[in-house]
Each structure stands twice: as C-alpha cells, then as structure tokens.
Design an enzyme around this catalytic site. Structure first.
Site, PDB file in Angstrom:
ATOM      1  NE  ARG A 164      13.222   7.016  16.135  1.00 56.02           N
ATOM      2  CZ  ARG A 164      12.485   6.254  16.370  1.00 56.02           C
ATOM      3  NH1 ARG A 164      12.662   4.953  15.947  1.00 56.02           N
ATOM      4  NH2 ARG A 164      11.833   6.263  17.468  1.00 56.02           N
ATOM      5  CE  LYS A 188      15.891   8.134  18.355  1.00 56.25           C
ATOM      6  NZ  LYS A 188      15.276   9.334  19.368  1.00 56.25           N
ATOM      7  CG  HIS A 262      12.496  13.579  12.950  1.00 57.77           C
ATOM      8  ND1 HIS A 262      12.952  12.225  13.090  1.00 57.77           N
ATOM      9  CD2 HIS A 262      11.745  13.667  14.283  1.00 57.77           C
ATOM     10  CE1 HIS A 262      12.714  11.762  14.247  1.00 57.77           C
ATOM     11  NE2 HIS A 262      11.982  12.541  15.037  1.00 57.77           N
ATOM     12  NE  ARG A 265      10.015   9.493  13.967  1.00 62.74           N
ATOM     13  CZ  ARG A 265       9.584   8.029  14.225  1.00 62.74           C
ATOM     14  NH1 ARG A 265       9.421   7.298  13.420  1.00 62.74           N
ATOM     15  NH2 ARG A 265       9.497   7.619  15.809  1.00 62.74           N
ATOM     16  CG  HIS A 288       7.186   7.615  19.614  1.00 63.94           C
ATOM     17  ND1 HIS A 288       6.207   8.433  19.425  1.00 63.94           N
ATOM     18  CD2 HIS A 288       8.257   8.008  19.008  1.00 63.94           C
ATOM     19  CE1 HIS A 288       6.412   9.281  18.314  1.00 63.94           C
ATOM     20  NE2 HIS A 288       7.829   9.024  18.068  1.00 63.94           N
ATOM     21  CE1 TYR A 297       4.563  14.159  15.719  1.00 65.30           C
ATOM     22  CE2 TYR A 297       4.477  12.290  16.981  1.00 65.30           C
ATOM     23  CZ  TYR A 297       5.140  13.024  16.195  1.00 65.30           C
ATOM     24  OH  TYR A 297       6.303  12.810  16.068  1.00 65.30           O
TER      25      TYR A 297
END
Length: 322
Positions: A164, A188, A262, A265, A288, A297
C-alpha cells in the site's frame, strides 16, 4: 453524560484499544458528527437529553432511518454503507459499556454496494512503468541519477511487493532484510506482516541505498535516519508525493495519467494469481483481513482459469483428443 462526550470516548477507544488508523478515526468522527447534528436538529430545544446508565439510548430506529433517508439524497450507497458501519460500531460500544439498553442499529439494512473491479495493468505495461525512471525523465545531472534510482526502487516495491502507498512511504531501513529478500511492513490496524520481494526489487533497493545519502538537504544537512525513501530535502517521502510519482511514470511508461499506487498493488495480485499463486498466499502477502477482498482479483484470471480447465477437466481433455 452527553452524547457528544460519548462520541469522544468512543473515538479514544478506537484509537487506543482498537488501534485504528488516524484515517479511520477521522472518518468515524466525521460520520458521528453528521449523525449528532441530525439528532440535535430534531431534539426538543428546551430539554436536551443526556445519557446515563439508567437512561435509554437517545437514538432510536426511527431517527436512524430518517437520518439514512436524508443521506440517501446526497451520498453514494458505498458512503451510506460506511456510515451505517460506523453507527453500528458506536451503538454496540455504548450498549456494551452500559450507556444504552438497546441497539437500534442492529435493525438497519445496508444498501447494496456494487464493488468496482480493480484497476490493473498488463504485464508489459507494468514492466514499462517500473522501468521508466531514468535521468532523462526526472530533474541537475547527478541529482537526476539519484532520484531515478529512488523512483525505480519504489516502483519495484509497489508492483513487486504489492505494498500500500502508506506501507511504502512508512518503510524504515531496519524493516528490510535484503539478504533474505523480505520486508516487514506495518499495514492497516498496525498489523505487521513479512512479505517477499523479487530479485529485481532487491537489486533496485541496493542501488538506491548506495546513493541515498546524496539526498541529504544541501543547507541543513538533514537526512531522515529511518526512512527508506526520502525526498530531495532529505525528509521521508510521503503518500501524496508517492501518488504523484506513480501518476507521472504511469503517463510516461504506459500512457496512463490516472495510474495510482493501489493500481500497482492490484496488478501485483492479478499477476500472482495468473501465475498460479494460491489465493490464501496472496491474501497473506497483501495483508487482507478477509479472503473475499482477495477474491476480487479472480475476475481478471478467467484466461488462466480456462487454461487450467482445459488441462484438468475430463470433458475438456476428451474434446481435445477428438
């Protein structure tokens, strides 16, 4: 205790106990301020309500639905869904801590949100973007060479490691183990994870680190002692500067003025999936929390899926023989 005070307590709880990012805390603050302003407009001016441990929550299902109806006129469904999530978290916290006896937010229905497909590049375009930094595309002779090496290393990490933008700009020197070709990144929720990097990314990082000291500020002699990526003034390269950098090379390398970090990414995840990587492994690498996020994806891997089908399914083999 007034509802405003509870809002402040809840935000402190988010920041300290839940370890939410500043971005999340600020987003929740804005959402709750909007809700409290809406409630205040409909409250009786002669007797403002306070919350006690015996007093019911000064929010009910009717006022929450009225608030959502008001939001629906100006906000996209995705924004409404985020605000509902915020209110649900707030109401759960108040009930858990004895400030409310009920949780009316449990009965709120979230709008259906259409998830947009992630932006990604072809393998050729991604390679062109990553390799586009050179001394002709950046700024005085030696300075251009140094910045080009920095930009190449940064792009290699964004694409090769799927970082990120906040993780790349926040990367520290002691987070890298180039001998093992791994990085420790803080994602995160302040969750740390270890990610592998390719040989090209390793080589690009080594080349950049060899000249990093040359971006020491010429007058103050300042150079951030921790940051991997620094500006021409020796300070940590921030997320906004990284975004502008990617946009510039996106235009130079792939003719994409809308390219953002992003997207690199997304491209990393897509190409890993196309190459046969396990979905769980990609989830762990990207950090994630839910596999459903990684599954976004799979839409770009239809060609890979068809290839696997033709190789593995008995009916497909039969057709091929015939």
């Amino acid at each position: 205790m007034e509802l405003e005070e509870l809002k402040q307590k809840f935000l402190v709880h988010l920041a300290t106990e839940k370890r939410a990012s500043n971005h999340t805390v600020n987003a929740y603050r804005r959402d709750l301020e909007g809700l409290l302003a809406f409630v205040a407009e409909r409250a009786k001016p002669e007797r403002p309500r306070a919350v006690t441990r015996r007093d019911p929550l000064p929010l009910d299902l009717y006022i929450l639905r009225a608030w959502l109806g008001d939001l629906a006129r100006t906000c996209a469904p995705s924004s409404v869904a985020r605000k509902i999530a915020c209110v649900r978290s707030f109401c759960r916290w108040m009930k858990k801590n004895g400030y409310a006896t009920t949780n009316p937010s449990e009965q709120l229905a979230s709008p259906k949100v259409r998830r947009e497909l992630p932006t990604f590049l072809s393998a050729e375009d991604a390679s062109t973007v990553v390799e586009s930094p050179d001394e002709d595309t950046v700024m005085s002779r030696r300075a251009r060479e140094v910045v080009a090496l920095r930009d190449r290393a940064l792009l290699e990490l964004l694409y090769g490691g799927g970082l990120r933008v906040s993780e790349a700009s926040g990367l520290n020197l002691d987070h890298m183990s180039l001998g093992e070709r791994t990085l420790r990144v803080l994602g995160k929720g302040n969750k740390e994870r270890v990610i592998p990097i390719g040989r090209k990314a390793e080589a690009a990082l080594r080349a950049w680190l060899d000249v990093r000291v040359e971006l020491t500020h010429p007058k103050t002699r300042f150079l951030d002692p921790a940051a991997v990526f620094v500006s021409t003034r020796g300070r940590r390269l921030g997320p906004r500067a990284t975004q502008l950098l990617v946009r510039r090379y996106g235009l130079v390398g792939a003719g994409r003025a809308d390219l953002h970090p992003h997207a690199l990414r997304h491209t990393c995840a897509t190409h890993l999936l196309d190459g046969g990587a396990d979905l769980r492994a990609i989830q762990e690498m990207l950090g994630h929390s839910s596999l459903s996020t990684t599954q976004r994806y799979t839409h770009v891997s239809v060609s890979h899926l068809l290839k696997v089908y033709d190789q593995a399914h008995p009916l497909a083999k039969k057709r091929t023989v015939e």
